[in-house]
Design a protein around this motif. Structure first.
Motif, PDB file in Angstrom:
ATOM      1  N   ILE A 119      38.740 -18.422  79.827  1.00 47.75           N
ATOM      2  CA  ILE A 119      38.331 -18.142  81.209  1.00 47.75           C
ATOM      3  C   ILE A 119      36.856 -17.780  81.307  1.00 47.75           C
ATOM      4  N   ALA A 120      36.434 -16.770  80.553  1.00 52.16           N
ATOM      5  CA  ALA A 120      35.067 -16.276  80.715  1.00 52.16           C
ATOM      6  C   ALA A 120      34.590 -15.579  79.457  1.00 52.16           C
ATOM      7  N   THR A 121      33.284 -15.545  79.291  1.00 51.33           N
ATOM      8  CA  THR A 121      32.662 -14.773  78.220  1.00 51.33           C
ATOM      9  C   THR A 121      31.653 -13.815  78.841  1.00 51.33           C
ATOM     10  N   THR A 122      31.410 -12.717  78.165  1.00 51.86           N
ATOM     11  CA  THR A 122      30.354 -11.810  78.610  1.00 51.86           C
ATOM     12  C   THR A 122      29.587 -11.336  77.377  1.00 51.86           C
ATOM     13  N   PRO A 123      28.302 -11.597  77.311  1.00 46.48           N
ATOM     14  CA  PRO A 123      27.542 -11.244  76.111  1.00 46.48           C
ATOM     15  C   PRO A 123      27.282  -9.749  76.008  1.00 46.48           C
ATOM     16  N   SER A 124      27.148  -9.290  74.780  1.00 43.45           N
ATOM     17  CA  SER A 124      26.733  -7.908  74.561  1.00 43.45           C
ATOM     18  C   SER A 124      25.232  -7.793  74.779  1.00 43.45           C
ATOM     19  N   VAL A 125      24.830  -6.637  75.253  1.00 41.56           N
ATOM     20  CA  VAL A 125      23.419  -6.348  75.500  1.00 41.56           C
ATOM     21  C   VAL A 125      22.990  -5.222  74.565  1.00 41.56           C
ATOM     22  N   ILE A 126      21.888  -5.407  73.879  1.00 43.92           N
ATOM     23  CA  ILE A 126      21.337  -4.352  73.020  1.00 43.92           C
ATOM     24  C   ILE A 126      20.622  -3.348  73.914  1.00 43.92           C
ATOM     25  N   VAL A 127      21.130  -2.115  73.932  1.00 43.60           N
ATOM     26  CA  VAL A 127      20.562  -1.083  74.807  1.00 43.60           C
ATOM     27  C   VAL A 127      20.198   0.146  73.985  1.00 43.60           C
ATOM     28  N   VAL A 128      19.180   0.871  74.465  1.00 39.83           N
ATOM     29  CA  VAL A 128      18.743   2.094  73.797  1.00 39.83           C
ATOM     30  C   VAL A 128      18.606   3.214  74.821  1.00 39.83           C
ATOM     31  N   ASN A 129      18.612   4.423  74.313  1.00 43.37           N
ATOM     32  CA  ASN A 129      18.295   5.566  75.153  1.00 43.37           C
ATOM     33  C   ASN A 129      16.854   5.417  75.658  1.00 43.37           C
ATOM     34  N   GLU A 289      30.738 -14.902  82.311  1.00 41.06           N
ATOM     35  CA  GLU A 289      30.254 -16.257  82.553  1.00 41.06           C
ATOM     36  C   GLU A 289      31.463 -17.194  82.559  1.00 41.06           C
ATOM     37  N   PRO A 290      31.784 -17.832  83.695  1.00 43.16           N
ATOM     38  CA  PRO A 290      32.944 -18.726  83.741  1.00 43.16           C
ATOM     39  C   PRO A 290      32.819 -19.860  82.726  1.00 43.16           C
ATOM     40  N   VAL A 291      33.935 -20.179  82.041  1.00 44.14           N
ATOM     41  CA  VAL A 291      33.922 -21.216  81.012  1.00 44.14           C
ATOM     42  C   VAL A 291      34.883 -22.341  81.374  1.00 44.14           C
ATOM     43  N   GLY A 292      36.186 -22.111  81.177  1.00 44.89           N
ATOM     44  CA  GLY A 292      37.170 -23.110  81.548  1.00 44.89           C
ATOM     45  C   GLY A 292      37.598 -24.056  80.445  1.00 44.89           C
ATOM     46  N   TYR A 293      37.282 -23.780  79.171  1.00 47.31           N
ATOM     47  CA  TYR A 293      37.784 -24.626  78.086  1.00 47.31           C
ATOM     48  C   TYR A 293      39.309 -24.579  78.061  1.00 47.31           C
ATOM     49  N   SER A 294      39.934 -25.696  77.708  1.00 47.42           N
ATOM     50  CA  SER A 294      41.381 -25.714  77.534  1.00 47.42           C
ATOM     51  C   SER A 294      41.732 -26.513  76.289  1.00 47.42           C
ATOM     52  N   GLY A 295      42.989 -26.385  75.864  1.00 44.21           N
ATOM     53  CA  GLY A 295      43.501 -27.189  74.762  1.00 44.21           C
ATOM     54  C   GLY A 295      42.657 -27.159  73.503  1.00 44.21           C
ATOM     55  N   ASP A 296      42.289 -28.360  73.030  1.00 41.41           N
ATOM     56  CA  ASP A 296      41.559 -28.492  71.771  1.00 41.41           C
ATOM     57  C   ASP A 296      40.197 -27.807  71.816  1.00 41.41           C
ATOM     58  N   ALA A 297      39.534 -27.860  72.971  1.00 38.66           N
ATOM     59  CA  ALA A 297      38.211 -27.228  73.083  1.00 38.66           C
ATOM     60  C   ALA A 297      38.315 -25.722  72.900  1.00 38.66           C
ATOM     61  N   PHE A 298      39.344 -25.116  73.482  1.00 34.32           N
ATOM     62  CA  PHE A 298      39.568 -23.678  73.329  1.00 34.32           C
ATOM     63  C   PHE A 298      39.901 -23.355  71.880  1.00 34.32           C
ATOM     64  N   SER A 299      40.745 -24.159  71.256  1.00 37.87           N
ATOM     65  CA  SER A 299      41.110 -23.943  69.853  1.00 37.87           C
ATOM     66  C   SER A 299      39.883 -24.027  68.946  1.00 37.87           C
ATOM     67  N   ALA A 300      39.026 -25.033  69.178  1.00 32.10           N
ATOM     68  CA  ALA A 300      37.820 -25.192  68.368  1.00 32.10           C
ATOM     69  C   ALA A 300      36.883 -24.007  68.549  1.00 32.10           C
ATOM     70  N   TYR A 301      36.767 -23.529  69.769  1.00 29.77           N
ATOM     71  CA  TYR A 301      35.921 -22.355  70.043  1.00 29.77           C
ATOM     72  C   TYR A 301      36.420 -21.151  69.252  1.00 29.77           C
ATOM     73  N   MET A 302      37.730 -20.930  69.247  1.00 33.77           N
ATOM     74  CA  MET A 302      38.283 -19.792  68.514  1.00 33.77           C
ATOM     75  C   MET A 302      38.076 -19.932  67.007  1.00 33.77           C
ATOM     76  N   ARG A 303      38.216 -21.153  66.488  1.00 34.58           N
ATOM     77  CA  ARG A 303      37.984 -21.360  65.047  1.00 34.58           C
ATOM     78  C   ARG A 303      36.542 -21.013  64.670  1.00 34.58           C
ATOM     79  N   ASP A 304      35.599 -21.462  65.477  1.00 29.17           N
ATOM     80  CA  ASP A 304      34.189 -21.181  65.198  1.00 29.17           C
ATOM     81  C   ASP A 304      33.907 -19.685  65.273  1.00 29.17           C
ATOM     82  N   GLU A 305      34.448 -19.037  66.301  1.00 31.92           N
ATOM     83  CA  GLU A 305      34.251 -17.598  66.455  1.00 31.92           C
ATOM     84  C   GLU A 305      34.852 -16.835  65.270  1.00 31.92           C
TER      85      GLU A 305
END
Length: 321
Positions: A119-129, A289-305
């Motif tokens: 569905i969506a990803t949200t990146p981490s932000v490097i933050v400091v005091n 960030e909206p994505v919308g991968y399904s099926g094989d594309a979602f599986s490939a994304y998870m393998r890479d991650e």
């Protein structure tokens, strides 16, 4: 069992699965969120769940089953009847980090689930005091190199996404930061704002209010492309660290063995939902960030991650005590 007996049985099972798929859904669908209410995963699940229910003609009931680093909710869905009426709103913690940290998970991240849609990803932000005398990522790296071991970063605990992000920062920049684990994201963020710790790694969803209020100074977003909610903030890729990426993501999965026709119905319906401007705007408001991968594309994304996180965990010798 003889072959001539087996063939009619297989045919009968196939016809039954087809009939179930054509009739789907006949009753409410449960969408299990392995987190407490109010977080990004919960908000995304409720946005998608409401729209999914409207299109399918049956309510989608979001159930929060938090605990044990999402393992409780994931196990519940892995063991559910594979009929399309119990779904999982999973994250990278559930499917691409936990398998490297827990050798005896009660589910298999690959074999126990049928991917429906990312569905969506949200990146981490490097933050400091704000009192840390830096305004850029390079200044933070230079300060850490000048004072090895004196700068610390807060995480949500061993093996959390913030811990992995901190180890990426340390290894990719060849600098020395002290890891300080806290019991949850809220105390970790509070520790940085209070000056107990210098650095942390906040998803855009949870860090944006404090960044906008000046309680945290954002140095970089850990992704390939800039965040829609922080468009003026440089990415780690732009700053010369293309491998220093960390994003939380939310995907929908069903138990393994769910009839392919039902999986296709769900993924196709979610694809239509994701094309709606109001849904995309709702996701962006969460920092996603909206994505919308399904099926094989979602599986490939998870393998890479999974492969990427596995390398980080192995290199940093991260263990769950």
């Amino acid at each position: 069992m003889r072959i001539n007996t087996l063939i009619p049985l297989v045919a009968a099972l196939s016809l039954t699965a087809t009939a179930q798929a054509q009739d789907y859904p006949r009753m409410p669908i449960r969408l299990i969120v392995p987190y407490s209410a109010g977080g990004m995963t919960d908000v995304v699940a409720r946005v998608i769940g409401q729209k999914l229910g409207e299109r399918l003609g049956q309510p989608v009931i979001v159930e929060n089953r938090a605990g044990a680093a999402t393992i409780i909710g994931a196990e519940m869905v892995a063991n559910a009847k594979p009929d399309g009426y119990t779904l999982l709103a999973a994250t990278n913690t559930t499917l691409t980090i936990n398998p490297w940290l827990y050798p005896k998970l009660p589910y298999d991240a690959v074999k126990s689930f049928a991917p429906i849609a990312l569905i969506a990803t949200t990146p981490s932000v490097i933050v400091v005091n704000p009192k840390v005398p830096v305004q850029t990522l390079q200044q933070l790296v230079d300060l850490a190199r000048a004072k090895p071991g004196e700068l610390s970063y807060a995480s949500y605990g061993n093996g959390s996404t913030a811990h992995l992000a901190g180890e990426m920062l340390r290894s990719r920049t060849k600098s020395n930061f002290l890891h300080v684990p806290y019991k949850g994201s809220a105390p970790a963020k509070a520790a940085v704002m209070g000056g107990e710790v210098s650095v942390t790694f906040e998803p855009a969803f949870t860090g944006l209010p404090q960044i906008q209020a000046g309680k945290l100074t954002a140095l970089a977003v850990m992704s390939d492309k800039r965040s829609a909610v922080l468009p003026d903030l440089s990415t780690t890729a732009e700053l010369g660290y293309p491998d220093m990426k960390m994003s939380a993501w939310v995907g929908i999965l069903a138990p393994s063995g769910t009839p392919p026709a039902i999986v296709q119905t769900l993924s196709g319906t979610i694809e239509q939902i994701m094309a709606q401007p109001d849904v995309r705007e709702a996701l962006l408001r969460t920092g996603g960030e909206p994505v919308g991968y399904s099926g094989d594309a979602f599986s490939a994304y998870m393998r890479d991650e999974s492969a990427r996180y596995g390398r980080v965990i192995a290199d940093a010798h991260i263990r769950i005590d």
